[in-house]
Scaffold this motif. Structure first.
Motif, mmCIF file in Angstrom:
data_model
loop_
_atom_site.group_PDB
_atom_site.id
_atom_site.type_symbol
_atom_site.label_atom_id
_atom_site.label_comp_id
_atom_site.label_asym_id
_atom_site.label_seq_id
_atom_site.Cartn_x
_atom_site.Cartn_y
_atom_site.Cartn_z
ATOM 1 N N ARG A 195 44.942 30.759 25.028
ATOM 2 C CA ARG A 195 44.944 31.822 24.028
ATOM 3 C C ARG A 195 44.050 31.498 22.826
ATOM 4 O O ARG A 195 44.338 31.900 21.704
ATOM 5 C CB ARG A 195 46.360 32.176 23.598
ATOM 6 N N THR A 196 42.952 30.767 23.059
ATOM 7 C CA THR A 196 42.009 30.446 21.995
ATOM 8 C C THR A 196 40.583 30.606 22.502
ATOM 9 O O THR A 196 40.233 30.088 23.554
ATOM 10 C CB THR A 196 42.217 29.012 21.482
ATOM 11 N N LEU A 197 39.772 31.333 21.728
ATOM 12 C CA LEU A 197 38.350 31.479 21.996
ATOM 13 C C LEU A 197 37.589 30.717 20.917
ATOM 14 O O LEU A 197 38.088 30.564 19.796
ATOM 15 C CB LEU A 197 37.917 32.945 21.941
ATOM 16 N N TYR A 198 36.385 30.263 21.257
ATOM 17 C CA TYR A 198 35.543 29.543 20.315
ATOM 18 C C TYR A 198 34.171 30.203 20.277
ATOM 19 O O TYR A 198 33.612 30.532 21.317
ATOM 20 C CB TYR A 198 35.409 28.070 20.712
ATOM 21 N N PHE B 94 40.405 36.629 33.641
ATOM 22 C CA PHE B 94 39.277 37.455 33.216
ATOM 23 C C PHE B 94 38.488 36.764 32.107
ATOM 24 O O PHE B 94 37.263 36.650 32.169
ATOM 25 C CB PHE B 94 39.789 38.821 32.745
ATOM 26 N N LEU B 95 39.192 36.279 31.070
ATOM 27 C CA LEU B 95 38.507 35.627 29.956
ATOM 28 C C LEU B 95 37.826 34.329 30.390
ATOM 29 O O LEU B 95 36.774 33.973 29.865
ATOM 30 C CB LEU B 95 39.482 35.357 28.810
ATOM 31 N N SER B 96 38.406 33.637 31.372
ATOM 32 C CA SER B 96 37.798 32.411 31.882
ATOM 33 C C SER B 96 36.495 32.682 32.611
ATOM 34 O O SER B 96 35.628 31.813 32.681
ATOM 35 C CB SER B 96 38.766 31.696 32.838
ATOM 36 N N ASN B 97 36.364 33.878 33.155
ATOM 37 C CA ASN B 97 35.171 34.235 33.918
ATOM 38 C C ASN B 97 34.182 35.097 33.139
ATOM 39 O O ASN B 97 33.103 35.395 33.646
ATOM 40 C CB ASN B 97 35.572 34.943 35.210
ATOM 41 N N HIS C 103 35.125 51.032 38.848
ATOM 42 C CA HIS C 103 35.486 49.614 38.930
ATOM 43 C C HIS C 103 35.082 48.940 37.621
ATOM 44 O O HIS C 103 33.914 48.637 37.398
ATOM 45 C CB HIS C 103 34.775 48.940 40.113
ATOM 46 N N TRP C 104 36.074 48.729 36.755
ATOM 47 C CA TRP C 104 35.828 48.108 35.463
ATOM 48 C C TRP C 104 37.087 47.428 34.951
ATOM 49 O O TRP C 104 38.192 47.703 35.440
ATOM 50 C CB TRP C 104 35.317 49.127 34.440
ATOM 51 N N GLU C 105 36.900 46.523 33.990
ATOM 52 C CA GLU C 105 38.005 45.795 33.372
ATOM 53 C C GLU C 105 37.728 45.673 31.879
ATOM 54 O O GLU C 105 36.567 45.594 31.470
ATOM 55 C CB GLU C 105 38.116 44.381 33.956
ATOM 56 N N SER C 106 38.790 45.629 31.103
ATOM 57 C CA SER C 106 38.646 45.531 29.657
ATOM 58 C C SER C 106 39.839 44.766 29.087
ATOM 59 O O SER C 106 40.983 45.028 29.463
ATOM 60 C CB SER C 106 38.598 46.949 29.066
ATOM 61 N N VAL C 107 39.545 43.821 28.192
ATOM 62 C CA VAL C 107 40.601 43.057 27.519
ATOM 63 C C VAL C 107 40.364 43.145 26.018
ATOM 64 O O VAL C 107 39.267 42.878 25.534
ATOM 65 C CB VAL C 107 40.610 41.583 27.979
#
Length: 156
Positions: free
Chosen positions: A52-55, A22-25, A88-92
């Motif tokens: 596990r790292t965002l910039y 999900f985070l990759s997309n 239809h939804w997603e959440s992180v």
């Protein structure tokens, strides 16, 4: 109502691989930084290294409130989500730490930073302005999604 109670209506928890995917997309979310008056919420774009790292790239220089708060924060939160319809939804949700990336490391992060979505306005500001790059280390993550109709609403 708890997440456990919502599972009966079709909500599912995302595992680590689903959260990574999900985070990759996704390339946008909301960063929450602590203040005395409650969280300071900032919509932003991010690059994700799947480890596990965002910039984030902040525009505005050292006098910007978000940069000042990021420097002071012991912890921060990020929320990334996608909504296609009511059913239809997603959440992180991510909790972790944030720190400035030294400029000497920016070239090594070029691929990750270039993958972040940015409006054209920000691209222009980055070229002309004072920027800083921050790294968000994910300590805790939780993802949920709902895909489909709730029980009792299936077509006949």
């Amino acid at each position: 109502m708890t997440v456990s109670a919502l599972e009966a209506a079709g909500l599912t928890r995302m595992d680590d691989g689903e959260i990574r995917s999900f985070l990759s997309n996704r390339r946008v979310g909301v960063l929450g930084l602590p203040t005395d008056d409650g969280p300071y919420m900032i919509p932003l774009s991010f690059g994700y290294d799947e480890n596990r790292t965002l910039y984030f790239t902040f525009v505005g220089g050292p006098s910007s409130r978000k940069q000042t708060l990021a420097e002071q924060a012991d912890t921060a939160c990020v929320l990334a989500y996608a909504v296609e319809s009511l059913f239809h939804w997603e959440s992180v949700r991510l909790n972790g730490t944030i720190d400035a990336v030294p400029e000497s490391e920016w070239d090594d992060l070029a691929a990750v930073l270039d993958s972040a979505w940015r409006p054209e306005l920000f691209e222009t500001a980055i070229e002309a302005g004072d920027i800083a790059v921050y790294r968000f280390h994910v300590d805790e993550q939780e993802g949920v999604r709902h895909a489909g109709l709730p029980p009792g609403f299936e077509p006949e």
